[in-house]
Design an enzyme around this catalytic site. Structure first.
Site, PDB file in Angstrom:
ATOM      1  N   SER A   1       0.837  -1.187   0.000  1.00 18.94           N
ATOM      2  CA  SER A   1       0.000   0.000   0.000  1.00 18.94           C
ATOM      3  C   SER A   1       0.875   1.240   0.000  1.00 18.94           C
ATOM      4  CB  SER A   1      -0.905   0.005   1.239  1.00 18.94           C
ATOM      5  OG  SER A   1      -1.731  -1.135   1.237  1.00 18.94           O
TER       6      SER A   1
ATOM      7  N   HIS B   1       2.460  14.064  -6.846  1.00 12.62           N
ATOM      8  CA  HIS B   1       3.416  14.788  -7.687  1.00 12.62           C
ATOM      9  C   HIS B   1       2.729  16.064  -8.151  1.00 12.62           C
ATOM     10  CE1 HIS B   1       5.859  11.137  -7.859  1.00 12.62           C
ATOM     11  NE2 HIS B   1       4.757  10.483  -8.156  1.00 12.62           N
TER      12      HIS B   1
ATOM     13  N   CYS C   1      -4.353  -2.272   0.285  1.00  8.53           N
ATOM     14  CA  CYS C   1      -4.812  -3.654   0.362  1.00  8.53           C
ATOM     15  C   CYS C   1      -5.462  -3.835   1.726  1.00  8.53           C
ATOM     16  CB  CYS C   1      -3.649  -4.635   0.216  1.00  8.53           C
ATOM     17  SG  CYS C   1      -3.131  -4.899  -1.488  1.00  8.53           S
TER      18      CYS C   1
END
Length: 276
Positions: free
Chosen positions: A125, A130, A153
Site C-alpha cells: 500500500s 506529484h 490492500c
C-alpha cells in the site's frame, strides 16, 4: 459505458483464506487554473504554488490521509524540484506494527548485538503525490496540477480520504479513477473480485462538495473501474486572477480573460483541444 452492475461480496461474515489482498486504487488529477497577465505575476504565481504545496506541506496532507483511512506510515520519501514542483511517496500498511522501531529510538526488547525484528503487515500500500505547476508562454493562463494515488490492500479504503483530498487543494477540476484489482479467496477457495458495494465515486462525495461541482461518470462495472470528472459550477473571475482584481480591469478585458479561463477549464475537463 457498460450497464451491468457488479455483485459485490459485501458479507461481514466472509471468511478469507489468508490476507485480503484485493488492491483498491484511487487516482486523482486535481487542477487549479489561474490568470496572470504579466510575466512578473506569472513567476509570482509559480513561487506561490511552490510554497503552498511544497514537499513539507504535501507530506502533512498525505499524513492526514493515512490517518483518515486508518493506515500506519512505514516510510516517507519527499523531494522539492528546481525550478518547480514536488513529490512525496509514503509507504503504508494496514496491519499491526509490533516490534517496529520508533524513529530515533531502539526497537522495544531489542537485545544488544542482535538485528531489529520487525513484524509489520506490509500490504503493498502506498500514497503518492506529484505536482506540476506551469504557465502558458503567451496568453497568461497558469495551471497547477497535482497527481495523487492512494493504493491500499486489506480492509482499509482509499475512498474515505476522497473529500479531504479535494478540499486540501484549490480544485477547479478533479478527475478521479477508482479501481479494484486482483482477487482474494474465501476458506473454500472461491475467488472474490470485490468486497464492498460501489456503483459510482459520486456516492462518496460529500453533499456540500456535490453542490459545488458538475459531475460526469464513465464506469465499467464488470471490470470494477469507476471514473468521475468534476468541475466547479460557478466561475467567479476574482478567484482566478493573480496579482490584480476584477475592479482593476476594463470590462472588455475582464470578458476576454473570463472567456480564456473558461476555455482552459473546458479543454482540461473534456481532455481535448477545443477550437475557439
Amino acid at each position: 459505458m457498460a450497464k451491468a452492475r457488479t455483485k459485490p461480496t459485501n458479507n461481514p461474515k466472509l471468511k478469507l483464506l489468508g490476507f485480503n489482498n484485493l488492491t483498491k486504487s484511487l487516482s486523482f488529477n486535481i487542477y487549479d487554473i489561474c490568470y496572470a497577465r504579466s510575466r512578473e505575476h506569472q513567476q509570482e504565481y509559480i513561487e506561490y504554488i511552490d510554497e503552498a504545496y511544497n514537499a513539507e506541506r504535501l507530506t502533512h496532507i498525505l499524513t492526514e490521509v493515512a490517518n483518515i483511512i486508518g493506515a500506519n506510515i512505514l516510510n516517507v520519501a519527499r523531494q522539492d524540484y528546481d525550478p518547480q514542483g514536488a513529490s512525496v511517496t509514503m509507504l503504508i500498511s494496514e496491519g499491526h506494527l509490533d516490534g517496529l522501531p520508533t524513529p530515533g529510538k531502539p526497537a522495544p526488547g531489542k537485545a544488544k548485538g542482535k538485528k531489529d525484528s520487525v513484524v509489520a503487515h506490509l500490504d503493498k500500500s502506498h500514497i503518492t503525490v506529484h505536482t506540476y505547476p506551469e504557465t502558458h508562454p503567451d496568453n497568461g493562463i497558469s495551471t497547477f496540477r497535482a497527481d495523487i494515488d492512494v493504493s491500499t490492500c486489506g480492509k482499509i479504503s482509499p475512498l474515505k480520504a476522497l473529500n479531504y483530498l479535494i478540499k486540501s487543494f484549490e480544485s477547479d477540476i478533479v478527475v478521479m479513477d477508482y479501481r479494484v484489482r486482483g482477487f482474494t479467496r474465501n476458506v473454500r477457495g472461491m475467488k472474490h473480485f470485490i468486497d464492498h458495494q460501489v456503483d459510482s465515486i459520486q456516492n462518496f462525495i460529500a453533499p456540500d462538495l456535490g453542490d459545488k461541482y458538475q459531475m460526469v461518470d464513465v464506469n465499467v462495472y464488470q471490470e470494477y473501474i469507476f471514473h468521475t470528472k468534476m468541475r466547479l459550477k460557478e466561475m467567479d473571475l476574482e478567484n482566478y486572477l493573480f496579482g490584480e482584481g476584477v475592479s482593476e480591469l476594463p470590462p472588455r478585458e475582464a470578458r476576454r480573460i473570463r472567456d480564456r479561463v473558461n476555455h482552459e477549464i473546458m479543454e482540461i475537463f473534456y481532455g481535448k483541444n477545443i477550437q475557439r
